[in-house]
Design a protein around this motif. Structure first.
Motif, PDB file in Angstrom:
ATOM      1  N   MET A 174       0.832  -1.188   0.000  1.00 46.44           N
ATOM      2  CA  MET A 174       0.000   0.000   0.000  1.00 46.44           C
ATOM      3  C   MET A 174       0.878   1.254   0.000  1.00 46.44           C
ATOM      4  N   ASN A 175       2.077   1.140   0.564  1.00 45.28           N
ATOM      5  CA  ASN A 175       2.958   2.306   0.669  1.00 45.28           C
ATOM      6  C   ASN A 175       3.273   2.898  -0.705  1.00 45.28           C
ATOM      7  N   GLU A 176       3.521   2.031  -1.691  1.00 46.26           N
ATOM      8  CA  GLU A 176       3.823   2.518  -3.042  1.00 46.26           C
ATOM      9  C   GLU A 176       2.593   3.174  -3.676  1.00 46.26           C
ATOM     10  N   ARG A 177       1.413   2.648  -3.383  1.00 45.30           N
ATOM     11  CA  ARG A 177       0.188   3.224  -3.950  1.00 45.30           C
ATOM     12  C   ARG A 177      -0.079   4.606  -3.355  1.00 45.30           C
ATOM     13  N   ILE A 178       0.207   4.770  -2.074  1.00 49.15           N
ATOM     14  CA  ILE A 178       0.034   6.097  -1.453  1.00 49.15           C
ATOM     15  C   ILE A 178       1.000   7.091  -2.092  1.00 49.15           C
ATOM     16  N   LYS A 179       2.222   6.674  -2.303  1.00 45.90           N
ATOM     17  CA  LYS A 179       3.202   7.534  -2.965  1.00 45.90           C
ATOM     18  C   LYS A 179       2.736   7.877  -4.386  1.00 45.90           C
ATOM     19  N   GLN A 180       2.165   6.890  -5.062  1.00 46.77           N
ATOM     20  CA  GLN A 180       1.658   7.098  -6.423  1.00 46.77           C
ATOM     21  C   GLN A 180       0.530   8.133  -6.443  1.00 46.77           C
ATOM     22  N   THR A 236      -6.349   7.084   8.445  1.00 45.04           N
ATOM     23  CA  THR A 236      -5.541   7.701   7.396  1.00 45.04           C
ATOM     24  C   THR A 236      -5.986   7.216   6.024  1.00 45.04           C
ATOM     25  N   ILE A 237      -6.254   5.934   5.903  1.00 45.20           N
ATOM     26  CA  ILE A 237      -6.735   5.376   4.638  1.00 45.20           C
ATOM     27  C   ILE A 237      -8.030   6.056   4.223  1.00 45.20           C
ATOM     28  N   CYS A 286      -8.732   8.497   0.928  1.00 47.79           N
ATOM     29  CA  CYS A 286      -9.797   8.200  -0.035  1.00 47.79           C
ATOM     30  C   CYS A 286     -10.779   9.352  -0.165  1.00 47.79           C
ATOM     31  N   LYS A 287     -11.138   9.948   0.943  1.00 47.01           N
ATOM     32  CA  LYS A 287     -12.099  11.057   0.914  1.00 47.01           C
ATOM     33  C   LYS A 287     -11.482  12.306   0.291  1.00 47.01           C
ATOM     34  N   GLU A 288     -10.316  12.689   0.726  1.00 43.15           N
ATOM     35  CA  GLU A 288      -9.688  13.931   0.267  1.00 43.15           C
ATOM     36  C   GLU A 288      -9.300  13.880  -1.204  1.00 43.15           C
ATOM     37  N   ILE A 336     -11.012   2.988  -2.568  1.00 39.96           N
ATOM     38  CA  ILE A 336     -10.456   2.291  -1.408  1.00 39.96           C
ATOM     39  C   ILE A 336     -10.007   0.872  -1.754  1.00 39.96           C
ATOM     40  N   ASN A 337     -10.728   0.219  -2.644  1.00 32.99           N
ATOM     41  CA  ASN A 337     -10.340  -1.123  -3.060  1.00 32.99           C
ATOM     42  C   ASN A 337      -8.970  -1.095  -3.738  1.00 32.99           C
ATOM     43  N   TRP A 338      -8.749  -0.114  -4.610  1.00 35.69           N
ATOM     44  CA  TRP A 338      -7.446   0.020  -5.263  1.00 35.69           C
ATOM     45  C   TRP A 338      -6.363   0.312  -4.229  1.00 35.69           C
ATOM     46  N   LEU A 339      -6.655   1.225  -3.305  1.00 41.96           N
ATOM     47  CA  LEU A 339      -5.650   1.595  -2.316  1.00 41.96           C
ATOM     48  C   LEU A 339      -5.231   0.392  -1.472  1.00 41.96           C
ATOM     49  N   LYS A 340      -6.188  -0.412  -1.056  1.00 46.02           N
ATOM     50  CA  LYS A 340      -5.883  -1.548  -0.184  1.00 46.02           C
ATOM     51  C   LYS A 340      -5.326  -2.756  -0.931  1.00 46.02           C
TER      52      LYS A 340
END
Length: 126
Positions: free
Chosen positions: A1-7, A44-45, A49-51, A56-60
């Motif tokens: 998930m860390n790489e997706r948050i960075k993305q 945080t997740i 997703c909201k902001e 959320i499915n992609w993020l997780k």
């Protein structure tokens, strides 16, 4: 998930400070999450997703589109507002994705069923 948050952050052209400020966490926390030193909390997740209108499915899981489409966002709002089940959410998504003529046919079918049901009850009311 860390790489997706960075993305997500990079796709929005934001520095870690700007990204974190918008979701209420520090630059250090974002850095630790992106490096995999720390897992994001559920709060945080949800904030990400909201902001940033992230799926959320992609993020997780990495499955699906990164960002929510307008249709998906509307369905998610309806699910929350009316406490819809997973099945009801799926039916809404399927219905919205259908071509207009197919939706019209479904509505005509449901209207016919409704009229049959009402007419079968009406004689009993006399």
């Amino acid at each position: 998930m860390n790489e997706r948050i960075k993305q997500i952050r990079k796709s929005r052209g934001l520095k870690q400070r700007e990204f974190g400020n918008r979701i209420g966490i520090t630059t250090g926390s974002i850095s630790n999450i992106e490096k995999g030193k720390r897992s994001p909390s559920e709060q945080t997740i949800m904030a990400i997703c909201k902001e940033y209108k992230v799926n959320i499915n992609w993020l997780k899981t990495g499955v699906g589109d990164m960002f929510l489409t307008d249709e998906t966002e509307v369905v998610k709002q309806l699910v929350q507002k009316y406490s819809l089940s997973d099945f009801e959410e799926s039916m809404l998504q399927i219905y919205i994705a259908l071509p207009k003529d197919t939706r019209d046919s479904i509505m005509q079918f449901l209207q016919n069923i409704s009229n049959i049901g009402i007419s079968s009850i009406l004689p009993q009311l006399d």
